[in-house]
Design an enzyme around this catalytic site. Structure first.
Site, PDB file in Angstrom:
ATOM      1  N   TRP A 192       0.491  -1.325  -0.678  1.00 21.04           N
ATOM      2  CA  TRP A 192       0.062   0.085   0.103  1.00 21.04           C
ATOM      3  C   TRP A 192       1.024   0.859  -0.225  1.00 21.04           C
ATOM      4  O   TRP A 192       0.590   2.251  -1.105  1.00 21.04           O
ATOM      5  CB  TRP A 192      -1.397   0.070   1.270  1.00 21.04           C
ATOM      6  N   HIS A 193       1.593   1.432   0.651  1.00 25.53           N
ATOM      7  CA  HIS A 193       3.032   2.338   1.375  1.00 25.53           C
ATOM      8  C   HIS A 193       3.692   2.395  -0.324  1.00 25.53           C
ATOM      9  O   HIS A 193       3.986   4.052  -0.622  1.00 25.53           O
ATOM     10  CB  HIS A 193       4.627   1.923   2.378  1.00 25.53           C
ATOM     11  N   GLY A 194       3.712   2.149  -1.065  1.00 25.14           N
ATOM     12  CA  GLY A 194       4.912   2.401  -2.334  1.00 25.14           C
ATOM     13  C   GLY A 194       4.310   1.539  -3.479  1.00 25.14           C
ATOM     14  O   GLY A 194       4.618  -0.061  -3.199  1.00 25.14           O
TER      15      GLY A 194
END
Lengths: 477, 413
Positions: free
Chosen positions: A322-324
């Site tokens: 989700w973060h990257g």
């Protein structure tokens, strides 16, 4: 537009002049227009995506609510979830999956022709997509009634203070506030301004100042000494915290001024005694979202120990993703999954709040546990910050070869100490509310002095960094 | 009741301010030092009182001069010049003594980029090309703040030390001002704090002046330097200050461009030329040739700067003659028979290609100086001045007029 920009100052001035004079219905329309202006300032095309997500989520919620047939309800749920995830997946992960697949195929001698697409990543898409998903799922589960008013729903999804970097609000918290009358009272405005000032102090004064140190060290970790590498780790640990929690404070402060209450997103995470506690204190809106909409549906801790550990790892893997859209983020998530699973193993079925089995207890033990947990998290940030796995590996290797903390810069210790002191003070004031309720002149003097100190720190840092405007780290997610 | 409540509020507010403000300033200093370290100003404590000139550089002194657009080292040699150390003059040495103010001294530039070094290089190239076995040395005796009065005194001071063959006088745009003649300079711990003109009362010591306090803060307080730099060095602020500088220019510099020229300007130039004449007499008596180099100001070279000054002055173009000072210097030099080497045309041409002046500071930069040095060397050679021509130009009062008195300081040689 960034919160720490002149354009945003102008934007807020317009909002604050007009907003209090409007009735509820007109306020909603006005705010909605403001939200889309705010978002479109980055790129007008982002508004189209946001509008599409809004329409799909609103429609899916209404259809789920209206349908009594379980099969249809599931169909509408799937439609809402898949289209939202599809939009997120395409804009955020298309190139990542294509490149990763191509790399995998090339290891077995296949050279695929990969489509080259210049896909722009809309700012904040991860946040509002999750917010929309949470709404749809809550409606499906019957925990929340679908919103009938499109304006209110659109306002919920596009609320500008949290549009770019959260917190990821739950419908049951924020949506009802869209229908309640809101007034800007003196107390709320003061509280809001205090929060905004605190946020800017954390972001501009602390995080941006540390950012200069972080960039210089992470640029070429192979050439840095052990002490410099540890300096970089500690600096980034506090930079990302100051940056993200600062943004949240500013968002909550602005919302409070406008009469809204947003959820708390951080609760002194670096004072956690164990990793499980850390994830209850860090990015609370995301971790609780993942718990409620991923971990628990996967079975949570109800399917035996092995399945629990697996669920934890999978949840955190996806948290990393989700973060990257890069393998270093996936690895970061996987590492935290292992941390959480490892903590479960250590606990052996006991409650999380208990100390380690019989050997360390009391405040001395808590301090040791806190320091240990802090370092587990700090080291994992290396994966978060480095642009690729090779650089991360170089950095991590350098951290554990030849310990030498004599080069640790005092600036980092000072900044970190300030952040920890702030957390301790906030925790103390939260549990000793009688202090803030008193109107003693001494308290006023302390508050005034603290506000002055924060203000002068923010102004000094803003002046010093005037040539390099550092964006909020979490905007890239 | 209301009065006592107001008084109580006022009392609490005063106490809060008294506590909070010093605390804030202290915190600002601590915070800046730890997280936002700034470079403190270095003390330009490199000056010393001199009985002949008024003030010179302190021999052996060393300091950095920081400005909006520069940060340069000042290293003073053993005798008190911002130049290398020079030994006794050899037979093949041809020495040029450069006199002038901040323009000739190349304010804001490293010594390698200075007018003296560039001219030395250009002249040496020229003599080498002609196969002359001469070693050119151009010695920098120019100091920021000097006027033509000081140039004359500087010759008296340095000529016996340096033993020049030629002196160059770099006449800068504000050299009509000789109001510092015979004044006393206030130098404290090497820092030049001000001057007392003849006839003025010395300032009464009333503790530290605002200027001294600001200097002290810039040497010791990083918080002060942070705020000061923001105000003075920020681009936006710089643009505003340029407009303010244009106003100062109008007040102080415009009179020399006005046509017809005001009488006080005519008198001022007459005094300047009288000092130059006296300088030339002194030099001639020592068999030293004098050459004049007019150094053009930015407003004379840069059309945009001229436009800015003209627009700010409220005058029409026919009321401002931007070439008037140069014309006066040229006429005077012709009248007195002083060789004049004018680099203006070359600088003007070069400035259309690359900047030859600082953006905010009005002084010329390395590119302008290099261009000037090459042009000067070329004219020097073309005119056949020494060392190309060993003939010494005799000094005469060509107009037949009596030399004007210069406040009793002209010593007849």
């Amino acid at each position: 537009m960034l919160f720490n920009s002149l354009a945003f100052l102008g934007f807020m001035a317009v909002i604050l002049v007009i907003y209090p004079r409007l009735t509820l219905r007109v306020q909603n329309v006005f705010l909605l227009a403001g939200n889309y202006f705010f978002y479109g300032y980055w790129d007008w095309r982002f508004n189209l995506l946001l509008l599409i997500s809004t329409i799909i989520s609103f429609w899916a919620g209404r259809r789920i609510q209206a349908s009594s047939n379980p099969k249809h309800r599931r169909w509408f749920l799937a439609f809402g979830v898949i289209t939202n995830l599809g939009i997120l997946g395409f804009f955020k992960y298309f190139n990542f999956f294509v490149d990763s697949t191509a790399a995998l195929l090339s290891t077995i001698g296949v050279q695929p022709h990969t489509p080259v697409l210049q896909v722009i990543l809309p700012v904040g898409i991860s946040f509002y997509t999750f917010q929309a998903l949470g709404y749809i799922i809550d409606v499906y589960r019957g925990k929340f009634e679908a919103e009938k008013n499109f304006i209110r729903f659109a306002l919920f999804l596009s609320f500008f203070p949290l549009l770019l970097a959260g917190p990821i609000e739950r419908a049951k918290n924020l949506l009802p506030q869209m229908s309640r009358p809101r007034t800007m009272t003196k107390e709320k405005v003061l509280e809001g301004l205090n929060l905004v000032l605190l946020g800017f102090f954390k972001k501009v004064a602390i995080a941006d100042s540390l950012g200069q140190i972080v960039e210089s060290i992470f640029a070429s970790p192979g050439e840095m000494s052990n002490g410099q590498l540890w300096t970089g780790v500690y600096a980034y640990t506090f930079q990302i915290y100051g940056d993200f929690s600062g943004y949240t404070d500013i968002a909550r402060g602005i919302a409070r001024i406008l009469g809204f209450e947003l959820m708390e997103n951080f609760n002194a995470p670096y004072l956690s005694r164990n990793i499980t506690e850390f994830w209850r204190r860090w990015h609370i809106s995301l971790s609780s979202w993942l718990r409620d909409y991923l971990y628990i549906p996967l079975g949570g801790n109800r399917r035996g120990r092995a399945r629990t550990y697996g669920n934890l790892v999978v949840t955190m893997l996806l948290a990393g993703l989700w973060h990257g859209a890069a393998w270093n983020f996936v690895l970061w998530g996987f590492l935290h999954g292992l941390y959480l699973a490892g903590h479960r193993v250590v606990l052996r079925g006991r409650q999380v709040e208990l100390s380690w089995p019989g050997t360390l207890s009391g405040w001395a033990g808590d301090i040791l546990k806190t320091v240990f947990t802090f370092h587990l998290v700090a080291v994992s940030w290396v994966l978060f910050k480095c642009s690729d796995l090779a650089t991360a590996w170089t950095y991590l290797r350098g951290l554990f070869v030849g310990f030498d903390l004599s080069e640790l810069r005092f600036a980092v210790v000072f900044a970190g100490g300030l952040m920890i002191a702030l957390d301790i003070a906030q925790t103390y004031f939260r549990t000793h509310t009688w202090l803030t309720e008193r109107k003693w002149s001494k308290i006023s003097m302390v508050k005034f002095s603290v506000a002055q100190i924060m203000l002068i720190s923010v102004l000094s840092a803003a002046i010093a960094h005037i040539q390099t405007v550092m964006p909020f780290i979490y905007f890239q997610f | 009741m209301k009065t006592s409540k107001f008084r109580s509020l006022l009392w609490r507010a005063s106490v809060m301010l008294l506590v909070a403000v010093p605390l804030t300033v202290l915190w600002g200093e601590l915070f800046t030092r730890i997280l936002l370290p700034q470079n403190l100003d270095s003390k330009m404590d490199i000056y010393a009182v001199d009985p002949v000139i008024g003030f010179i550089y302190q021999p052996g002194a060393r300091a950095f001069e920081k400005g909006r657009e520069y940060n340069v080292l000042y290293e003073i040699n053993r005798v008190g010049l911002r130049d290398r150390d020079y030994g006794p003059k050899g037979k093949q040495d041809f020495r040029v003594l450069l006199l002038g103010d901040s323009f000739a001294a190349s304010h804001g530039l490293a010594v390698e980029d200075s007018l003296s070094r560039q001219m030395e290089k250009a002249l040496q190239t020229a003599v080498d090309r002609d196969g002359m076995p001469i070693k050119i040395e151009v010695i920098n005796a120019a100091v920021g703040g000097y006027s033509p009065y000081n140039y004359w005194k500087a010759y008296q001071r340095w000529a016996p030390v340096v033993r020049p063959d030629v002196i160059i006088v770099g006449l800068s745009p504000d050299d009509h001002d000789c109001s510092n003649e015979d004044c006393t300079y206030i130098i404290k711990d090497g820092a030049l704090l001000g001057m007392i003109r003849k006839g003025e009362d010395p300032p009464v010591a009333q503790g530290r002046s605002v200027k001294e306090i600001r200097k002290w803060l810039s040497w010791n307080s990083q918080f002060y330097v942070l705020l000061r730099n923001f105000i003075y060095y920020n681009d936006l602020v710089g643009q505003i200050s340029r407009k303010a500088l244009a106003k100062e220019m109008q007040r102080n510099q415009l009179p020399r461009f006005l046509t017809p020229q005001p009488q006080e300007m005519e008198r001022a130039w007459a005094k300047t030329f009288a000092y130059l004449r006296q300088l030339r007499i002194d030099a001639a008596n020592d068999a030293v040739e004098m050459i004049v180099i007019p150094i053009p100001s930015k407003v004379e070279i840069d059309p945009m700067e001229y436009r800015r000054v003209l627009d700010g002055s409220g005058l029409s173009p026919d009321q401002l003659d931007i070439h008037q000072p140069l014309r006066q210097i040229t006429l005077n030099s012709k009248k007195e028979g002083i060789p004049l080497l004018d680099p203006s045309a070359a600088i003007r041409q070069r400035h259309t290609e690359v900047p030859c002046y600082f953006v905010y500071d009005g002084h010329w930069i390395a590119e302008g100086i290099r261009t000037a040095a090459d042009s000067i060397a070329m004219q020097w050679r073309t005119l056949g001045l020494r060392p190309w021509n060993k003939a010494f130009l005799k000094v005469e009062n060509r107009s037949g007029e009596a030399l004007p008195q210069i406040s009793g300081h002209v010593d007849a040689h």
